[in-house]
Design an enzyme around this catalytic site. Structure first.
Site, PDB file in Angstrom:
ATOM      1  N   ASP A 180       0.850  -1.182   0.000  1.00  0.00           N
ATOM      2  CA  ASP A 180       0.000   0.000   0.000  1.00  0.00           C
ATOM      3  C   ASP A 180       0.900   1.251   0.000  1.00  0.00           C
ATOM      4  O   ASP A 180       1.855   1.298  -0.766  1.00  0.00           O
ATOM      5  CB  ASP A 180      -0.955  -0.043   1.201  1.00  0.00           C
ATOM      6  N   TYR A 305      -2.591  11.054   1.550  1.00  0.00           N
ATOM      7  CA  TYR A 305      -3.023  10.873   0.160  1.00  0.00           C
ATOM      8  C   TYR A 305      -2.882  12.198  -0.604  1.00  0.00           C
ATOM      9  O   TYR A 305      -2.489  12.204  -1.769  1.00  0.00           O
ATOM     10  CB  TYR A 305      -4.478  10.417   0.113  1.00  0.00           C
ATOM     11  N   HIS A 358      -4.931  -7.637   0.374  1.00  0.00           N
ATOM     12  CA  HIS A 358      -4.186  -6.390   0.494  1.00  0.00           C
ATOM     13  C   HIS A 358      -3.421  -6.303   1.811  1.00  0.00           C
ATOM     14  O   HIS A 358      -2.390  -5.635   1.889  1.00  0.00           O
ATOM     15  CB  HIS A 358      -5.160  -5.222   0.373  1.00  0.00           C
TER      16      HIS A 358
END
Length: 385
Positions: A180, A305, A358
């Site tokens: 990630d 982000y 994930h």
């Protein structure tokens, strides 16, 4: 260790009483019949999780379990960084240093299960010679690390902090691994510190970026990129919010533990191999959620982000020349083809484990640990002398 302080923080009763009161007072939205997970978080599942969080979940026991890990705080780049530093059960000088970088929505929690498998492989049916000294930092604005007072740090800056941290710990050379956002951080460690990172392992290749002629791409690469666009349209609303208006979402998620749970648990459901209920116990999910709640870091974690969205294209286009390995787990999202991996990195090993999603290090720790052991085995001499 000079300059490092053991981390021994324990949660006071007042904070837990407040959390439980908020959970019990949750104001629930309506939901269409049989909506399940089709519109986002399944309210039936969430009601059960929230009820258990309020009246069954034993955070003090989970916190005590986490405190059994060798955890520390140090000032790195002007920020207080929380990290696990678990040394190998191996003869001195024989272990390989390895920094593991987590992603969102998690923290050092991602690697809790895999740490003993890496530091003491002999006790888990593997070769003792494959032992690692493991370092797992919380990124700034995540977990128990400081929240930057100004803009969030991007993955390039965090990679620089990890290089400094490994130097402070006495590791001149080391391996790097992550998934990630942690995949991005590991990539920039290899790009910016190739003289120190002997090899880098990742579980994904991130969101595709390609500025060249599309005719140069293989059919598999083009199909993957088209699939990534579809995934972003159908599943990427959370990321769009994080990149553009994270502070708006942060208000509700910082005030409501049920809202926080809905925001995060839906990702555990969508990104796991199977579903959240089979991949994780409620105690495991709530341990991760309680770390976010008690540290108040959901807003700061989302802001990363926004920082990463501003990384210049020239940085995104760089190719990793450090020996690179990939484990692309069967249940992960936006799984890249081998051609793309080789286009963007010096791939020496790429596998596709049949189980795991994930959060592979937590979902399938034995498989993940063996992937790391196998990949890093040829590079041990360079780091252990």
């Amino acid at each position: 260790m000079s300059g490092f302080e053991p981390f021994t923080q324990q949660t006071g009763a007042a904070a837990l009483d407040d959390l439980r009161a908020r959970l019990r007072a949750t104001r629930w939205p309506d939901s269409p019949d049989d909506a399940g997970w089709s519109l986002g978080t399944d309210l039936d599942y969430l009601r059960e999780l929230v009820a258990y969080w309020a009246d069954g979940f034993d955070w003090p026991a989970r916190e005590a379990e986490l405190l059994r890990l060798p955890r520390f705080r140090a000032t790195v780049g002007g920020l207080g960084i929380h990290f696990v530093h678990a040394k190998a059960v191996a003869p001195a000088g024989r272990a390989m240093p390895l920094v593991l970088s987590h992603g969102w929505p998690d923290s050092f929690w991602r690697y809790q299960k895999v740490i003993p498998l890496l530091t003491d492989p002999g006790a888990h049916g593997a070769d003792p010679a494959d032992a690692f000294d493991v370092v797992v930092p919380d990124m700034p604005g995540f977990g128990y690390s400081d929240i930057p007072k100004g803009p969030a740090l991007d993955s390039v800056a965090v990679a620089g902090l990890w290089a400094e941290l490994m130097d402070l710990l006495g590791y001149r050379t080391f391996g790097a691994a992550g998934g990630d956002i942690g995949s991005h951080v590991s990539r920039y460690l290899a790009l910016d510190h190739p003289e120190r990172v002997t090899a880098v392992h990742r579980t994904d290749a991130g969101v595709p970026f390609f500025a060249g002629d599309p005719a140069e791409l293989t059919p598999e690469e083009r199909a993957w990129m088209e699939g990534a666009v579809v995934w972003g349209r159908d599943e990427g609303a959370y990321a769009a919010m994080h990149r553009t208006k994270p502070q708006t979402a942060a208000v509700g998620l910082t005030d409501s533990p049920a809202g926080l749970a809905a925001w995060i648990v839906e990702k555990f459901q969508a990104w796991s191999h199977g579903d959240a209920g089979s991949a994780f116990t409620m105690d495991e999910i709530l341990t991760n959620l309680t770390i976010y709640w008690l540290t108040g870091t959901i807003g700061s974690s989302m802001r990363m982000y926004r920082a990463n969205a501003a990384i210049p294209p020239a940085q995104l286009a760089r190719r990793v020349e450090v020996p690179s390995g990939f484990s692309i787990f069967a249940g992960d999202i936006v799984r890249p083809p081998r051609a793309w991996l080789e286009r963007t990195a010096n791939v020496v090993r790429a596998t596709e484990p049949a189980r795991g999603g994930h959060f592979a290090a937590f979902e399938e720790p034995e498989i993940y640990a063996e992937e790391l052991r196998a990949f890093f085995r040829p590079y041990r001499t360079a780091t252990t002398g």
